[in-house]
Design an enzyme around this catalytic site. Sequence first.
Site, short mmCIF file in Angstrom:
data_model
loop_
_atom_site.label_atom_id
_atom_site.label_comp_id
_atom_site.label_asym_id
_atom_site.label_seq_id
_atom_site.Cartn_x
_atom_site.Cartn_y
_atom_site.Cartn_z
CE1 TYR A 109 20.90 8.09 -3.57
CE2 TYR A 109 21.28 10.12 -2.84
CZ TYR A 109 20.41 9.10 -3.04
OH TYR A 109 19.17 9.39 -3.44
CE1 TYR A 155 16.16 9.45 -5.96
CE2 TYR A 155 14.97 11.66 -5.51
CZ TYR A 155 15.68 10.41 -5.22
OH TYR A 155 15.94 10.29 -3.92
CG ASP A 198 7.78 13.53 -7.48
OD1 ASP A 198 8.17 14.66 -6.73
OD2 ASP A 198 8.74 12.64 -7.10
#
Length: 432
Positions: free
Chosen positions: A18, A150, A251
């Site tokens: 990032y 996310y 997830d």
Amino acid sequence: MTPSALLDLDRRHVWHPYAPMPGLDEPLLVESAAGVRLTLAQPVRGHRELIDGMSSWWAAIHGYRHPVLDRAAADQLGRMSHVMFGGLTHEPGVRLAKRLVDMTPEGLEHVFLADSGSVSVEVAVKMCLQYWRSRGRHRKTRLLTWRGGYHGDTWHPMSVCDPEGGMHHLWSGTLPGQVFAPAPPSGFDAEPDAAYVSELRGLVRRHAEELAAVIVEPVVQGAGGMRFHSPAYLRVLREACDEHDVLLVLDEIATGFGRTGTLFAAGHADVTPDVLCVGKALTGGYLTMAATLCSTRVAEGISRGELPVLAHGPTFMANPLAAAVADASIGLLLEQDWAGEVRRLERGLSEGLEPARTVPGVRDVRVLGAIGVVQLDRPVDLVAASQAAIREGVWLRPFRDTVYTMPPYVTPDEDVARVSAAVCAAVAASVG
Ligand SMILES: *Cc1c(COP(=O)(O)O)cnc(C)c1O
């Protein structure tokens, strides 16, 4: 090479996560790591050793250079580091798959060993889409998720990340358009919100014809904002999915292997998904590996379809070195009182972060399992906050409006106290 030569080359040639090129903040040069401490190549603000408050992004649950994991890696290195998985198999891969089947919620029987969390999510999505295709339900190609999530940085996972955090506006027209519910109401212990529950059910019902799956992070939304929600919403999703012929993908790449106080966060709700993703702590933070597990219904659906194979096969699938370390890491976890250790960290973090509650500019302080979060009413000043933590001898990497920590489970009480003090110092530096 000298530290300054390395940092100079790093700045010129190496991408960091990032980050722009060249990067904004100079990274710390780590020389080695052992236990819960990172050793720097040169002292920074008086410290050459930093206590790791991040477990290298949820991964290093047993700390660094654990003798059992080091030995597992060295032993496997003496046999083979890697062989292809097409047409070949090996004991580390088979043992790891069996372990994952045994320790995850009942009903997940089949394991795809992938090489990163994002890839395991890609595989999960492919499984779900292909399952419905195989059943002749060609319209069921979309996913539903809630905001604030996310799921990784490759393309399909990006499409189910929070639209703002995932910068969907940048990619509009190129990312697959998914169905978004509002973020789940906050609070692990909060009573489920009836209006939200009916909105969630309504969305699943209205979109059922085009939905292949619902995909969410159970209980803790990690990189999307470190938010906790009631496990009751997972039961709502399970029911709605069953009722409307939609698959449920959980997830657990961040939450798996004990981090939230149960072995998997789905355990807080007693829910079994159709497909489960695990990663991060899978290898104890040693090597990159993730896994996608699915039920027999999903596996059979795919395997009896028009293309009766799961068309996915990474070059480094089931890498034996990673699999051997993962098997050892899970063994190490299960043979200790991991739940007691996580509870110990939960107590230490709750106590240590308490003083942040009354600091002006602090919106919320929350702890669940071995995760501690202080949320501000403004974006964190990343440089000031990290520097303040380093002054306390602790490595933290705050993001957005949170200063947070998820230390290795082996962190002793006095180091948990220092990590907590560093979080408070980082908060003070951000709001001061
Ligand atoms: C980190 C993470 C991913 C992506 O895993 P990578 O190994 O970084 O590709 C996906 N989902 C969740 C919940 C994660 O925390």
